[in-house]
Design a protein around this motif. Structure first.
Motif, PDB file in Angstrom:
ATOM      1  N   UNK A   1       0.833  -1.201   0.000  1.00 23.91           N
ATOM      2  CA  UNK A   1       0.000   0.000   0.000  1.00 23.91           C
ATOM      3  C   UNK A   1       0.867   1.249   0.000  1.00 23.91           C
ATOM      4  N   UNK A   2       0.536   2.204  -0.860  1.00 22.79           N
ATOM      5  CA  UNK A   2       1.261   3.467  -0.920  1.00 22.79           C
ATOM      6  C   UNK A   2       0.909   4.321   0.286  1.00 22.79           C
ATOM      7  N   UNK A   3       1.925   4.913   0.913  1.00 23.49           N
ATOM      8  CA  UNK A   3       1.733   5.751   2.094  1.00 23.49           C
ATOM      9  C   UNK A   3       2.126   7.185   1.766  1.00 23.49           C
ATOM     10  N   UNK A   4       1.204   8.114   2.006  1.00 24.22           N
ATOM     11  CA  UNK A   4       1.500   9.537   1.838  1.00 24.22           C
ATOM     12  C   UNK A   4       2.115  10.059   3.135  1.00 24.22           C
ATOM     13  N   UNK A   5       3.369  10.459   3.063  1.00 23.53           N
ATOM     14  CA  UNK A   5       4.085  10.884   4.263  1.00 23.53           C
ATOM     15  C   UNK A   5       3.933  12.380   4.508  1.00 23.53           C
ATOM     16  N   UNK A   6       4.153  12.772   5.761  1.00 24.81           N
ATOM     17  CA  UNK A   6       4.165  14.178   6.138  1.00 24.81           C
ATOM     18  C   UNK A   6       5.554  14.735   5.868  1.00 24.81           C
ATOM     19  N   UNK A   7       5.708  15.684   4.945  1.00 21.19           N
ATOM     20  CA  UNK A   7       7.054  16.098   4.542  1.00 21.19           C
ATOM     21  C   UNK A   7       7.829  16.852   5.600  1.00 21.19           C
ATOM     22  N   UNK A   8       7.157  17.520   6.535  1.00 19.40           N
ATOM     23  CA  UNK A   8       7.880  18.378   7.470  1.00 19.40           C
ATOM     24  C   UNK A   8       8.069  17.749   8.847  1.00 19.40           C
ATOM     25  N   UNK A   9       7.823  16.447   8.986  1.00 21.45           N
ATOM     26  CA  UNK A   9       8.004  15.797  10.277  1.00 21.45           C
ATOM     27  C   UNK A   9       9.494  15.692  10.598  1.00 21.45           C
ATOM     28  N   UNK A  10       9.906  16.147  11.777  1.00 21.47           N
ATOM     29  CA  UNK A  10      11.315  16.153  12.152  1.00 21.47           C
ATOM     30  C   UNK A  10      11.654  14.896  12.948  1.00 21.47           C
ATOM     31  N   UNK A  11      12.270  13.942  12.261  1.00 24.07           N
ATOM     32  CA  UNK A  11      12.714  12.711  12.910  1.00 24.07           C
ATOM     33  C   UNK A  11      14.232  12.623  12.952  1.00 24.07           C
ATOM     34  N   UNK A  12      14.925  13.289  12.012  1.00 24.10           N
ATOM     35  CA  UNK A  12      16.381  13.298  11.930  1.00 24.10           C
ATOM     36  C   UNK A  12      16.863  14.734  11.808  1.00 24.10           C
ATOM     37  N   UNK A  13      18.070  14.987  12.321  1.00 21.58           N
ATOM     38  CA  UNK A  13      18.616  16.345  12.228  1.00 21.58           C
ATOM     39  C   UNK A  13      20.132  16.297  12.374  1.00 21.58           C
ATOM     40  N   UNK A  14      20.788  17.344  11.878  1.00 21.11           N
ATOM     41  CA  UNK A  14      22.209  17.572  12.097  1.00 21.11           C
ATOM     42  C   UNK A  14      22.342  18.798  12.990  1.00 21.11           C
ATOM     43  N   UNK A  15      23.129  18.684  14.071  1.00 24.03           N
ATOM     44  CA  UNK A  15      23.266  19.796  15.008  1.00 24.03           C
ATOM     45  C   UNK A  15      24.746  20.091  15.244  1.00 24.03           C
ATOM     46  N   UNK A  16      25.062  21.359  15.423  1.00 27.16           N
ATOM     47  CA  UNK A  16      26.444  21.776  15.696  1.00 27.16           C
ATOM     48  C   UNK A  16      26.706  21.755  17.198  1.00 27.16           C
ATOM     49  N   UNK A  17      26.533  20.589  17.783  1.00 19.27           N
ATOM     50  CA  UNK A  17      26.740  20.414  19.213  1.00 19.27           C
ATOM     51  C   UNK A  17      27.477  19.106  19.456  1.00 19.27           C
ATOM     52  N   UNK A  18      28.029  18.952  20.665  1.00 13.94           N
ATOM     53  CA  UNK A  18      28.693  17.711  21.048  1.00 13.94           C
ATOM     54  C   UNK A  18      27.703  16.684  21.578  1.00 13.94           C
ATOM     55  N   UNK A  19      26.582  17.155  22.076  1.00 12.29           N
ATOM     56  CA  UNK A  19      25.572  16.271  22.648  1.00 12.29           C
ATOM     57  C   UNK A  19      24.197  16.625  22.090  1.00 12.29           C
ATOM     58  N   UNK A  20      23.298  15.647  22.002  1.00 18.11           N
ATOM     59  CA  UNK A  20      21.954  15.961  21.514  1.00 18.11           C
ATOM     60  C   UNK A  20      21.170  16.763  22.539  1.00 18.11           C
ATOM     61  N   UNK A  21      20.279  17.587  22.079  1.00 15.30           N
ATOM     62  CA  UNK A  21      19.439  18.347  22.984  1.00 15.30           C
ATOM     63  C   UNK A  21      18.282  17.512  23.505  1.00 15.30           C
ATOM     64  N   UNK A  22      17.446  18.096  24.367  1.00 14.28           N
ATOM     65  CA  UNK A  22      16.289  17.373  24.899  1.00 14.28           C
ATOM     66  C   UNK A  22      15.378  16.874  23.774  1.00 14.28           C
ATOM     67  N   UNK A  23      14.927  15.644  23.890  1.00  9.69           N
ATOM     68  CA  UNK A  23      14.038  15.069  22.893  1.00  9.69           C
ATOM     69  C   UNK A  23      14.743  14.444  21.714  1.00  9.69           C
ATOM     70  N   UNK A  24      16.091  14.369  21.781  1.00  7.87           N
ATOM     71  CA  UNK A  24      16.864  13.796  20.679  1.00  7.87           C
ATOM     72  C   UNK A  24      17.847  12.761  21.201  1.00  7.87           C
ATOM     73  N   UNK A  25      18.228  11.820  20.319  1.00  6.69           N
ATOM     74  CA  UNK A  25      19.212  10.783  20.648  1.00  6.69           C
ATOM     75  C   UNK A  25      20.332  10.846  19.613  1.00  6.69           C
ATOM     76  N   UNK A  26      21.566  10.674  20.076  1.00  9.72           N
ATOM     77  CA  UNK A  26      22.725  10.776  19.187  1.00  9.72           C
ATOM     78  C   UNK A  26      22.916   9.501  18.372  1.00  9.72           C
ATOM     79  N   UNK A  27      23.251   9.685  17.090  1.00 12.86           N
ATOM     80  CA  UNK A  27      23.609   8.577  16.205  1.00 12.86           C
ATOM     81  C   UNK A  27      25.121   8.547  16.025  1.00 12.86           C
ATOM     82  N   UNK A  28      25.709   9.687  15.720  1.00 15.56           N
ATOM     83  CA  UNK A  28      27.153   9.790  15.510  1.00 15.56           C
ATOM     84  C   UNK A  28      27.469  11.059  14.745  1.00 15.56           C
ATOM     85  N   UNK A  29      28.765  11.306  14.563  1.00 17.24           N
ATOM     86  CA  UNK A  29      29.188  12.513  13.865  1.00 17.24           C
ATOM     87  C   UNK A  29      29.311  12.234  12.368  1.00 17.24           C
ATOM     88  N   UNK A  30      28.939  13.231  11.575  1.00 21.11           N
ATOM     89  CA  UNK A  30      28.955  13.093  10.128  1.00 21.11           C
ATOM     90  C   UNK A  30      29.694  14.278   9.514  1.00 21.11           C
TER      91      UNK A  30
END
Length: 272
Positions: free
Chosen positions: A105-134
């Motif tokens: 089944x085709x799923x229409x996704x919400x384009x502006x949902x924030x599930x991933x992000x790049x941040x200029x910090x050493x640690x993730x902020x509240x509500x986020x989990x670290x994956x690694x540096x890129x």
């Protein structure tokens, strides 16, 4: 004499629609690495968009020599349904215009949902989990993070069970009604450990009680003669079914989310 009672027609489930409906090819999804066709499917007065991936359009993979991408896609749906989380869109194996293949089944996704992000910090902020540096260019790096989201955490557990070797950001489809789906499960269920994912934020942390209960249900369903075991036997190899049982047992024994083992790249490329 009263008129006979009219019985309303039974509603058609998405799985029935996909399995029994007439497929009409509308076009090809060009960014897919294997043949993926956008179709409409119609049955009993219901119509929907779907993705049809014929086995004939699959490219052989040296590290997945057995079975088919289509079979593994359907197997992932079967496991997801037993969890009760509904993380994989309805998916069936059926005949189509180009032979047997996976139909989802085709799923229409919400384009502006924030599930991933790049941040200029050493640690993730509240509500986020670290994956690694890129690397982000010009010698700079940024921290790649994913949302500390219950839906993602469930998907991380499912990926650990099915041994997903390709959980990319583009395979995450949040919908306007608040649900989250994962797609593209063609490289799963290998008997060797090949878990590659962006959802490492909970690595090593205790599994939530809900996940433990779901894993116990999967263990029962995967037992000899269990309904899920029988369905998977028609889709993946006996060794892969046994390995799935072993992964469920290992998760229950450790009580924790898995961690990268260093023997296989932990993050898929490209990550999105």
């Amino acid at each position: 004499m009263s008129a006979p009672e009219r019985i309303p027609p039974r509603s058609v489930t998405s799985a029935e629609l996909l399995a029994e409906g007439e497929l009409t090819v509308r076009g090809r999804i060009r960014d897919a690495s294997n043949a993926a066709l956008l179709c409409t499917v119609a049955y009993a007065g219901r119509e929907a968009s779907c993705v049809y991936k014929p086995v004939a359009g699959e490219r052989p993979l040296w590290d997945f020599p057995d079975g088919t991408l289509a079979g593994r896609e359907v197997a992932a749906y079967e496991v997801s349904e037993v969890t009760g989380w509904g993380l994989v869109p309805p998916t069936v194996l059926r005949d189509g215009p180009y032979g047997e293949g996976m139909c989802q089944l085709w799923i229409e996704a919400t384009p502006d949902a924030e599930l991933l992000a790049l941040v200029d910090e050493e640690e993730p902020g509240p509500g986020w989990k670290a994956i690694g540096f890129a690397e982000v260019g010009q010698g700079r790096t940024a921290l790649l993070v994913h949302a500390d989201d219950e839906r993602l955490r469930r998907l991380a557990v499912l990926d650990a069970v099915i041994n997903n070797a390709d959980r990319k950001g583009g395979h995450l489809l949040p919908t306007p009604d608040g649900r989250l789906y994962g797609i593209d499960h063609g490289v799963t269920f290998n008997a060797e450990n090949k878990l590659r994912t962006l959802l490492w934020g909970w690595a090593g942390e205790p599994l939530p009680p809900e996940s433990v209960g779901v894993l116990k249900g999967l263990r029962d369903a995967l037992g000899e003669g269990g309904g899920l075991a029988l369905r998977l036997a028609a889709l993946i190899t006996p060794a892969e079914v046994d390995a799935t049982r072993a992964r469920v047992e290992a998760l229950l024994a450790s009580g924790r989310h898995p961690e990268p083992n260093g023997e296989w790249p932990a993050i898929p490329w490209p990550p999105v």
